[in-house]
Design an enzyme around this catalytic site. Structure first.
Site, PDB file in Angstrom:
ATOM      1  N   HIS A  96      -0.645  -6.863   2.374  1.00  0.00           N
ATOM      2  CA  HIS A  96       0.020  -6.681   1.076  1.00  0.00           C
ATOM      3  C   HIS A  96      -0.442  -7.730   0.068  1.00  0.00           C
ATOM      4  O   HIS A  96      -0.865  -7.396  -1.051  1.00  0.00           O
ATOM      5  CB  HIS A  96       1.536  -6.757   1.261  1.00  0.00           C
ATOM      6  CG  HIS A  96       2.309  -6.542   0.003  1.00  0.00           C
ATOM      7  ND1 HIS A  96       2.792  -5.317  -0.382  1.00  0.00           N
ATOM      8  CD2 HIS A  96       2.675  -7.416  -0.983  1.00  0.00           C
ATOM      9  CE1 HIS A  96       3.418  -5.427  -1.538  1.00  0.00           C
ATOM     10  NE2 HIS A  96       3.371  -6.700  -1.924  1.00  0.00           N
ATOM     11  N   GLU A  97      -0.351  -8.998   0.472  1.00  0.00           N
ATOM     12  CA  GLU A  97      -0.729 -10.078  -0.447  1.00  0.00           C
ATOM     13  C   GLU A  97      -2.224 -10.083  -0.723  1.00  0.00           C
ATOM     14  O   GLU A  97      -2.660 -10.470  -1.811  1.00  0.00           O
ATOM     15  CB  GLU A  97      -0.289 -11.427   0.117  1.00  0.00           C
ATOM     16  CG  GLU A  97       1.220 -11.567   0.321  1.00  0.00           C
ATOM     17  CD  GLU A  97       2.019 -11.321  -0.954  1.00  0.00           C
ATOM     18  OE1 GLU A  97       1.482 -11.544  -2.057  1.00  0.00           O
ATOM     19  OE2 GLU A  97       3.183 -10.903  -0.849  1.00  0.00           O
ATOM     20  N   HIS A 100      -2.931  -7.959  -3.782  1.00  0.00           N
ATOM     21  CA  HIS A 100      -2.721  -8.685  -5.039  1.00  0.00           C
ATOM     22  C   HIS A 100      -3.849  -9.701  -5.278  1.00  0.00           C
ATOM     23  O   HIS A 100      -4.369  -9.820  -6.395  1.00  0.00           O
ATOM     24  CB  HIS A 100      -1.384  -9.438  -4.985  1.00  0.00           C
ATOM     25  CG  HIS A 100      -0.182  -8.553  -4.922  1.00  0.00           C
ATOM     26  ND1 HIS A 100       0.004  -7.478  -5.760  1.00  0.00           N
ATOM     27  CD2 HIS A 100       0.919  -8.599  -4.118  1.00  0.00           C
ATOM     28  CE1 HIS A 100       1.159  -6.900  -5.482  1.00  0.00           C
ATOM     29  NE2 HIS A 100       1.727  -7.561  -4.482  1.00  0.00           N
TER      30      HIS A 100
END
Length: 343
Positions: free
Chosen positions: A21-22, A25
């Site tokens: 997920h990170e 980003h």
């Protein structure tokens, strides 16, 4: 020993999902030239830090989250520097939207990959066509026949064999409206029944399975992904409507217990649960709730419509309230899960 294995496997699963997920980003922020101060896995105090090309990579004590700290993401904290192209808020709205959505997108992609791994682990590919009935099967006596292809149950489209099981066993009264394809024609069976034994509905038929090949494996993978995503949306609807109550919610402890049981049940079950969790996190993060990626996306969308951003102090206040509410909910649910362990 089982408890230690459960904790280790849960940490690895959560860690992988959070990292992916990170990473979404992080990679998109770097791609658009945003200055990233820190990429962290876990929360709380750092147990490992390493700076590389202006970004601190950190591993933190509690494996319950993670974050990417971008300059200019919090205007009140970082200050307004209109001449700094590395600031997040100086980027065009469309770039900020991609950066914000990339984390959830990576979770969904990971979910699809895990669904593929699950399909590979299977010996055969289940179908939705009735192959065999148990003796004196209620479903056969109330309308279902051999070779019926099950298309819908109570209005819900059936994509995989798991959909059949979930829809039949989640029903309260054991009476169903089932749409089938029989001899090339669609038919609606309006009063199909299952018997109940020991307060549990009994699934009294089995479905056909195919030998696994490239094309049916790919098809089953995508149908599984759609099925899981759909079930998450339906669960969210049940939560809003009140059909799902507080006692049904689970936090990291409860989910960790499910992961442990799935791991000991076999690879197919474990991978299904892992796919469900990562897709769930992807979908949940896109909801327009303050502090989540979806809430931040909503503010960027409003900025695009208004042609000017909402005042930073108001946006910051809304996200702070949203984060506090989410943390409080997580604390309460986690306490409930821990209490259940000792019952």
């Amino acid at each position: 020993m089982n408890t230690a294995v459960t904790i280790l496997v849960s940490i690895l699963v959560f860690g992988a999902i959070i990292m992916i997920h990170e990473l979404g980003h992080f990679l998109t922020a770097k791609m658009f030239g945003v200055t990233v101060d820190e990429f962290a896995l876990g929360m709380g105090p750092a147990i490992f830090k390493k700076e590389y090309k202006g970004t601190v990579y950190a591993l933190r004590l509690f494996p319950i989250g993670g974050f990417v700290k971008m300059q200019g993401e919090d205007i009140e904290e970082d200050g307004i520097k209109q001449d700094d192209p590395g600031m997040f808020y100086n980027k065009p709205c469309w770039q900020r939207m991609i950066i914000l959505a990339a984390g959830a997108a990576m979770n969904l992609i990971l979910g699809l990959i895990v669904c593929l791994a699950m399909t590979i682990s299977m010996q055969v590919i289940p179908m939705n066509t009735v192959a065999q009935f148990a003796d004196n099967a209620s479903s056969a006596q109330t309308g279902l026949q051999l070779e019926d292809q099950i298309l819908k149950i109570n209005g819900i489209s059936i994509y995989t064999d798991r959909d059949i099981v979930n829809q039949l066993l989640s029903d309260g009264d054991g009476v169903y409206e089932i749409v089938v394809k029989r001899d090339g024609k669609k038919m609606t069976l309006s009063n199909v029944k299952l018997e109940s034994k020991n307060n549990s509905l009994v699934l009294d038929f089995k479905v056909h399975a195919q030998e696994k090949g490239f094309f049916n494996a790919i098809g089953y993978t995508f149908r599984s992904f759609v099925s899981i995503t759909r079930s998450i949306w339906l669960s969210l609807g049940d939560l809003i409507s009140g059909k799902v109550v507080f006692s049904d919610l689970s936090g990291p402890v409860g989910v960790g217990e499910v992961i442990g049981k799935a791991f000991h049940a076999g690879w197919e079950t474990f991978l299904y649960i892992a796919a469900f969790i990562t897709i769930n996190i992807g979908v949940f993060n896109l909801l327009p709730i303050p502090a989540l990626d979806g809430g931040r996306l909503l503010f960027v969308l409003i900025e695009m419509i208004r042609r000017k951003p909402i005042a930073p102090k108001y946006e910051g206040m809304i996200h702070f309230i949203g984060l506090a509410a989410l943390l409080l909910l997580m604390a309460v649910v986690t306490a409930k899960d821990i209490f259940k362990l000792f019952q």
